[in-house]
Design a protein around this motif. Structure first.
Motif, PDB file in Angstrom:
ATOM      1  N   GLN A   1       0.833  -1.198   0.000  1.00  0.00           N
ATOM      2  CA  GLN A   1       0.000   0.000   0.000  1.00  0.00           C
ATOM      3  C   GLN A   1       0.874   1.257   0.000  1.00  0.00           C
ATOM      4  O   GLN A   1       1.919   1.290   0.642  1.00  0.00           O
TER       5      GLN A   1
ATOM      6  N   GLN B   1      -2.110   4.283   2.779  1.00  0.00           N
ATOM      7  CA  GLN B   1      -2.795   3.735   3.946  1.00  0.00           C
ATOM      8  C   GLN B   1      -3.403   4.807   4.835  1.00  0.00           C
ATOM      9  O   GLN B   1      -4.345   4.537   5.588  1.00  0.00           O
TER      10      GLN B   1
ATOM     11  N   ASN C   1      -4.669   7.604   3.482  1.00  0.00           N
ATOM     12  CA  ASN C   1      -5.573   8.336   2.592  1.00  0.00           C
ATOM     13  C   ASN C   1      -5.157   9.806   2.477  1.00  0.00           C
ATOM     14  O   ASN C   1      -5.993  10.714   2.509  1.00  0.00           O
TER      15      ASN C   1
ATOM     16  N   TYR D   1     -10.459   1.115  -0.845  1.00  0.00           N
ATOM     17  CA  TYR D   1     -11.796   1.253  -0.257  1.00  0.00           C
ATOM     18  C   TYR D   1     -12.232   0.013   0.530  1.00  0.00           C
ATOM     19  O   TYR D   1     -13.422  -0.267   0.663  1.00  0.00           O
ATOM     20  N   SER D   2     -11.274  -0.729   1.065  1.00  0.00           N
ATOM     21  CA  SER D   2     -11.584  -1.968   1.777  1.00  0.00           C
ATOM     22  C   SER D   2     -12.092  -1.682   3.185  1.00  0.00           C
ATOM     23  O   SER D   2     -11.389  -1.106   4.011  1.00  0.00           O
ATOM     24  N   THR D   3     -13.326  -2.097   3.466  1.00  0.00           N
ATOM     25  CA  THR D   3     -13.864  -1.953   4.821  1.00  0.00           C
ATOM     26  C   THR D   3     -13.197  -2.955   5.760  1.00  0.00           C
ATOM     27  O   THR D   3     -12.966  -2.658   6.936  1.00  0.00           O
ATOM     28  N   GLU D   4     -12.873  -4.131   5.245  1.00  0.00           N
ATOM     29  CA  GLU D   4     -12.202  -5.152   6.059  1.00  0.00           C
ATOM     30  C   GLU D   4     -10.858  -4.639   6.556  1.00  0.00           C
ATOM     31  O   GLU D   4     -10.450  -4.882   7.695  1.00  0.00           O
ATOM     32  N   LEU D   5     -10.155  -3.918   5.706  1.00  0.00           N
ATOM     33  CA  LEU D   5      -8.828  -3.400   6.035  1.00  0.00           C
ATOM     34  C   LEU D   5      -8.899  -2.010   6.660  1.00  0.00           C
ATOM     35  O   LEU D   5      -7.889  -1.470   7.090  1.00  0.00           O
ATOM     36  N   ASN D   6     -10.091  -1.423   6.691  1.00  0.00           N
ATOM     37  CA  ASN D   6     -10.263  -0.042   7.159  1.00  0.00           C
ATOM     38  C   ASN D   6      -9.440   0.919   6.309  1.00  0.00           C
ATOM     39  O   ASN D   6      -8.778   1.828   6.820  1.00  0.00           O
ATOM     40  N   HIS D   7      -9.495   0.698   4.995  1.00  0.00           N
ATOM     41  CA  HIS D   7      -8.762   1.532   4.032  1.00  0.00           C
ATOM     42  C   HIS D   7      -9.783   2.401   3.300  1.00  0.00           C
ATOM     43  O   HIS D   7     -10.464   1.939   2.395  1.00  0.00           O
ATOM     44  N   PRO D   8      -9.912   3.685   3.663  1.00  0.00           N
ATOM     45  CA  PRO D   8     -11.032   4.493   3.168  1.00  0.00           C
ATOM     46  C   PRO D   8     -10.897   4.994   1.733  1.00  0.00           C
ATOM     47  O   PRO D   8     -11.898   5.387   1.135  1.00  0.00           O
TER      48      PRO D   8
END
Length: 463
Positions: free
Chosen positions: A376, A379, A381, A430-437
């Motif tokens: 990444q 991370q 954002n 945009y992964s909610t699982e990873l909390n990547h907004p």
């Protein structure tokens, strides 16, 4: 008497002059300057800046393309500057540079300042290295598989996915389509269609197939979640599934992640999954034993069995628990290797953390699979586009990891697998699982299938 007094007076004058000179010399010892962030960065240069140092008459500026300053630009090799800044020109766009300064008087030069990193804007115009990954890897003294996570929809002959896979990669892992909830539809009932296509693609194209994964708490089929039998009967269902899948793909799938992510992220405990709840703390070893027994019964004595997990390089408590499990499996002679997922960032883990983690596996005589590598660059954002600075930082991190892996003993190498092909299809943005907004650009190819600097970094890591 008068002559004695005169002699004493002359001696006192000499003494005072000497003291004054010593005091001045001490006062004029140069401090180390502090370099500041650059200003006015453009395609061809930038303004280097630094703080004032008392008693300095000038400053010596170094500009380099390497952080250790092994290569210094000819016009900026201890360039003498009398101001507190210097406009550096004649550079290449989209390129990483570093600068440092020293203070100078007529007689002294200070130590080097801190090093400042700067990336020029624009494009450097230098094409990425087009060498195919597996071609370069296969020329190594101790080669290993170069893997890619795939979906069956990418395996149509003649598509860009297909062309890249066959040219660049020597191993494939199913991203999701060979997990339990995709194959098992009821007790003893299986849908092999998609998984069979993946395995056939690999076998037909002489590409190694790594099975991912037999047991994972996030891929439990609904019928097994709802299973109302006894715990012993539940364990028998898991055993039957593992046995049937390993038997079905005997000789076709060369390795399996038997259990995936069995350790919790906090406290060094086993993850509280349905398998732990219903099968007890020895369930991991039981699953490995069933997989090993199934392979032997099917005549597949060369099948490699792996345990797979993430974030062990930075989470030492988790790392310790994983290695305790590995030790147990090693003692039982049911494991061959360990998968380190390596969903990393351009900042973390550090080189030392990764080396420490992998070297623990080397010490146990296990094969090492960097099984789900992506890096990444957004991370936090904090960027809205893939900047040159992050591009080069990502390139350096890919190079670092490949270099670490390539330095492993030959007996411990298995595969280095990239977790996806194109940035826009990665699981990270945009992964909610990873909390990547926000968006990210974590892979080796952009949305148009063009190789990125990260791909060149991978290649450079093999040198």
């Amino acid at each position: 008497m008068k002559s004695k007094f005169l002699l004493m007076l002359i001696s006192l004058v000499f003494f005072l002059n000497a003291c004054s000179k010593d005091d001045n010399d001490a006062a004029e010892i140069l401090e180390t300057p502090v370099a500041n962030a650059p200003k006015d960065v453009n395609d061809n240069g930038f303004k280097a800046k630094w703080n004032y140092v008392s008693h300095s008459k000038s400053y010596l500026l170094d500009v380099s393309t390497s952080e250790d300053f092994t290569t210094i630009l000819p016009n900026y090799n201890s360039k003498e500057v009398t101001d507190l800044n210097e406009v550096v020109t004649g550079l290449t766009g989209g390129t990483q540079y570093y600068y440092r300064v020293r203070a100078k008087t007529e007689a002294q030069i200070s130590d080097y300042s801190n090093v400042i990193s700067v990336v020029t804007t624009g494009s450097n115009g230098i094409p990425e290295d087009p060498t195919f990954l597996k071609v370069k890897v296969n020329k190594l003294a101790n080669p290993f598989f170069v893997g890619m996570a795939i979906k069956v929809s990418q395996l149509t002959n003649g598509t860009p996915y297909d062309v890249i896979l066959r040219n660049e990669f020597s191993s494939i892992s199913a991203e999701y389509e060979m997990k339990m909830d995709q194959i098992s539809t009821a007790s003893g009932v299986y849908n092999w269609t998609v998984a069979d296509k993946i395995v056939a693609y690999g076998n037909t194209n002489n590409i190694n197939v790594h099975g991912h994964a037999l047991v994972w708490h996030n891929a439990v089929p609904q019928w097994l979640k709802d299973f109302s039998g006894t715990d012993a009967e539940f364990a028998a269902e898991v055993k039957k599934y593992i046995t049937d899948v390993v038997t079905h793909y005997a000789g076709k799938v060369k390795s399996w992640d038997v259990v995936n992510e069995a350790v919790d992220d906090n406290g060094g405990a086993m993850r509280n999954t349905i398998f732990l709840q219903r099968m007890g703390p020895n369930y991991v070893k039981d699953c490995f034993q069933w997989a090993r027994n199934a392979a032997i019964a099917a005549g597949d004595t060369s099948l490699l069995l792996f345990y797979n997990d993430y974030a062990t390089s930075t989470n030492i408590v988790k790392q310790d628990k994983v290695f305790a499990i590995l030790e147990d499996l090693k003692t039982a002679k049911v494991i061959d290797g360990v998968g380190f997922q390596m969903h990393n960032t351009y900042l973390s883990p550090t080189k030392a953390q990764i080396e420490t983690d992998l070297n623990r596996a080397v010490a146990k005589g296990l094969k090492i699979h960097v099984s789900e590598l992506d890096i990444q660059v957004n991370q936090f954002n904090d960027i809205s586009s893939f900047t040159n600075e992050r591009r080069l930082a990502q390139k350096a991190k890919y190079k670092e990891i490949v270099k670490i892996y390539n330095a492993l003993p030959a007996a411990n190498k298995y595969a280095l697998t990239i977790w996806g092909m194109k940035d826009n299809e990665s699981w990270i943005p945009y992964s909610t699982e990873l909390n990547h907004p926000g968006n990210d650009w974590p892979l080796l190819y952009d949305s148009n299938f063009a190789v990125k600097s990260s791909h060149t970094g991978f290649l450079e890591g093999l040198d």
